[in-house]
Design an enzyme around this catalytic site. Structure first.
Site, PDB file in Angstrom:
ATOM      1  N   GLY A  72       0.790  -1.224   0.000  1.00 46.43           N
ATOM      2  CA  GLY A  72       0.000   0.000   0.000  1.00 46.43           C
ATOM      3  C   GLY A  72       0.818   1.267   0.000  1.00 46.43           C
ATOM      4  CB  SER A  73       3.820   2.365   1.892  1.00 50.34           C
ATOM      5  OG  SER A  73       3.257   2.317   3.179  1.00 50.34           O
ATOM      6  CG  ASN A 152      -5.059   3.980   9.239  1.00 49.56           C
ATOM      7  OD1 ASN A 152      -5.458   4.999   8.674  1.00 49.56           O
ATOM      8  ND2 ASN A 152      -4.008   3.987  10.039  1.00 49.56           N
ATOM      9  CD  GLN A 180      -6.826  -0.731   7.581  1.00 48.88           C
ATOM     10  OE1 GLN A 180      -7.566  -1.608   8.023  1.00 48.88           O
ATOM     11  NE2 GLN A 180      -5.518  -0.746   7.802  1.00 48.88           N
ATOM     12  CB  SER A 200      -1.616  -3.530   1.291  1.00 46.31           C
ATOM     13  OG  SER A 200      -0.454  -4.179   1.744  1.00 46.31           O
ATOM     14  N   GLY A 201      -1.991  -6.702   0.126  1.00 51.10           N
ATOM     15  CA  GLY A 201      -2.426  -8.080   0.328  1.00 51.10           C
ATOM     16  C   GLY A 201      -2.543  -8.529   1.772  1.00 51.10           C
ATOM     17  CB  THR A 238      11.994 -10.106 -11.360  1.00 58.42           C
ATOM     18  OG1 THR A 238      13.089  -9.977 -12.264  1.00 58.42           O
ATOM     19  CG2 THR A 238      11.370 -11.490 -11.494  1.00 58.42           C
ATOM     20  CB  CYS A 326       2.812   3.353  10.296  1.00 53.42           C
ATOM     21  SG  CYS A 326       2.382   2.152   9.034  1.00 53.42           S
TER      22      CYS A 326
END
Length: 394
Positions: A72-73, A152, A180, A200-201, A238, A326
């Site tokens: 995400g960042s 968040n 989120q 984000s996973g 890659t 964070c």
């Protein structure tokens, strides 16, 4: 050994066993580079393509509008910095909100140092962006509006469709940090007029270190990482095939179970909210009561320090947070809680609990009992609470 009760799913989620099993062959068997022409390279490329299609379908997007990133960042940085640089001939003005994740706020600070101007729009007491203020902030030189889909810390869901419509009406690009929200609530990029979206996973039972940025067709923002021709020449390096495969499986599972999972999370969330409100005096629920993520509970407790509460909960095997992961090392109160109008002394006593569908009512009972005990103990040690009680008795 005491049982761990994990209630910090906004920080990260446990990787699902199905996700791990899906990833394993891409470490040991299908380990080829997707850019290679031989068969195991082609197998890896096919896997990446299938995940891209799955994510695009989940958003109502096109396959070629999904770009894989490191999380995400990175996606937020790419959306803001590349857009600012690409469209600086039009202007150097960006609009965001005061309650964004630091991946957006710190990127905006970086851009300010490069000569860009940022307008930080206020939110109301529930954390909802003030639409009239946002629209008034738009200028001829405004190139981007970036407002998060859901917060968040306090879980408030923004009126994204309305913000998208305002941006579209004024010819301004619209980015949303949906880290989120994605895979937790339905999102349609066309219906909501979203031009760029970050996800984000590891926020929905996928692996860490993998995410994506949706970029609407026709938006010609610059590449963020330079090198090879991966991601259609816009994000070199890659591909993280194992991470992509894992995130793809997490997307599949999340969308299959979304309605059921959300219902279970809301049940646990509302149970926590109700019992804490009824059984712990001098507390405040932060965030909107209705427009709220299904898994989020955020309370402020007067006369205590949130860090002390977290440490004592941890000693009981309960994982929680005082806000964003964070900023957990910071002694400053949450910028989000200050933005919704909380004074410093109350903002310092905040607790965020974010549940998953794997939690139980029995766990919620144990957590509530622990909170009651710890809050009572901390208040008995507080001179501020002692003064408050004395004044109440007069």
């Amino acid at each position: 050994m005491q049982k761990l009760i994990y209630l910090d799913n906004a920080a990260t989620t446990k990787t699902a066993s199905e996700v791990v099993n899906e990833m394993l062959p891409y470490f040991t068997e299908n380990y080829g580079n997707p850019s290679s022409i031989y068969s195991i390279g082609a197998t890896a490329k096919e896997a990446v393509t299938k995940v891209r299609e799955r994510i695009a379908s989940s958003l109502g997007a096109k396959n070629n509008e999904i770009y894989f990133t490191g999380g995400g960042s990175e996606s937020d940085n790419w959306a803001l910095i590349a857009t600012a640089q690409t469209y600086e001939a039009k202007g150097k003005h960006i609009i965001t909100s005061k309650i964004e994740h630091h991946a957006v706020l710190h990127t905006c600070s970086y851009l300010e140092k490069q000569g860009y101007e940022i307008t930080y729009v206020d939110v109301d007491e529930n954390g909802i962006v003030k639409l009239d203020e946002l629209e008034k902030a738009i200028r001829p030189d405004t190139v981007l509006i970036s407002v998060m889909f859901a917060n968040n810390e306090i879980g408030t869901i923004q009126p994204i469709k309305e913000i998208g419509a305002i941006a579209k009406a004024h010819g301004v690009l619209f980015h949303t940090d949906a880290v989120q929200a994605y895979a937790h609530v339905p999102i349609d990029v066309d219906e909501m007029n979203i031009d760029m979206l970050s996800a984000s996973g590891h926020k929905f039972h996928g692996p860490k270190g993998i995410g994506f940025l949706y970029i609407r067709t026709g938006i010609k923002i610059r590449s963020f990482i330079h090198g090879g021709q991966q991601e259609r020449g816009r994000r070199a390096g890659t591909e993280n095939v194992t991470g992509i495969v894992g995130m793809g499986k997490a997307v599949e599972l999340s969308f299959l179970r979304m309605e059921e999972s959300a219902a279970k999370q809301r049940e646990l969330r509302d149970y926590l909210i109700k019992r804490i409100k009824e059984e712990v005096p001098h507390c405040r629920l932060n965030g909107d009561g209705v427009r709220r993520l299904p898994n989020n509970v955020n309370y402020s407790f007067q006369f205590i320090e949130g860090e002390s509460l977290l440490i004592m909960l941890d000693m009981k095997g309960i994982c929680a947070s005082s806000g964003s992961a964070c900023t957990s090392g910071s002694l400053d109160p949450s910028h989000v809680l200050l933005a919704i109008g909380l004074p410093h002394e109350i903002a310092h006593g905040s607790l965020r609990l974010t549940v998953s569908e794997e939690n139980t009512i029995e766990e919620m009972d144990a957590v509530i009992d622990a909170i009651k005990e710890i809050v009572d103990k901390l208040r008995k040690m507080s001179p501020l609470y002692e003064d408050f009680i004395k004044k109440q008795k007069k």
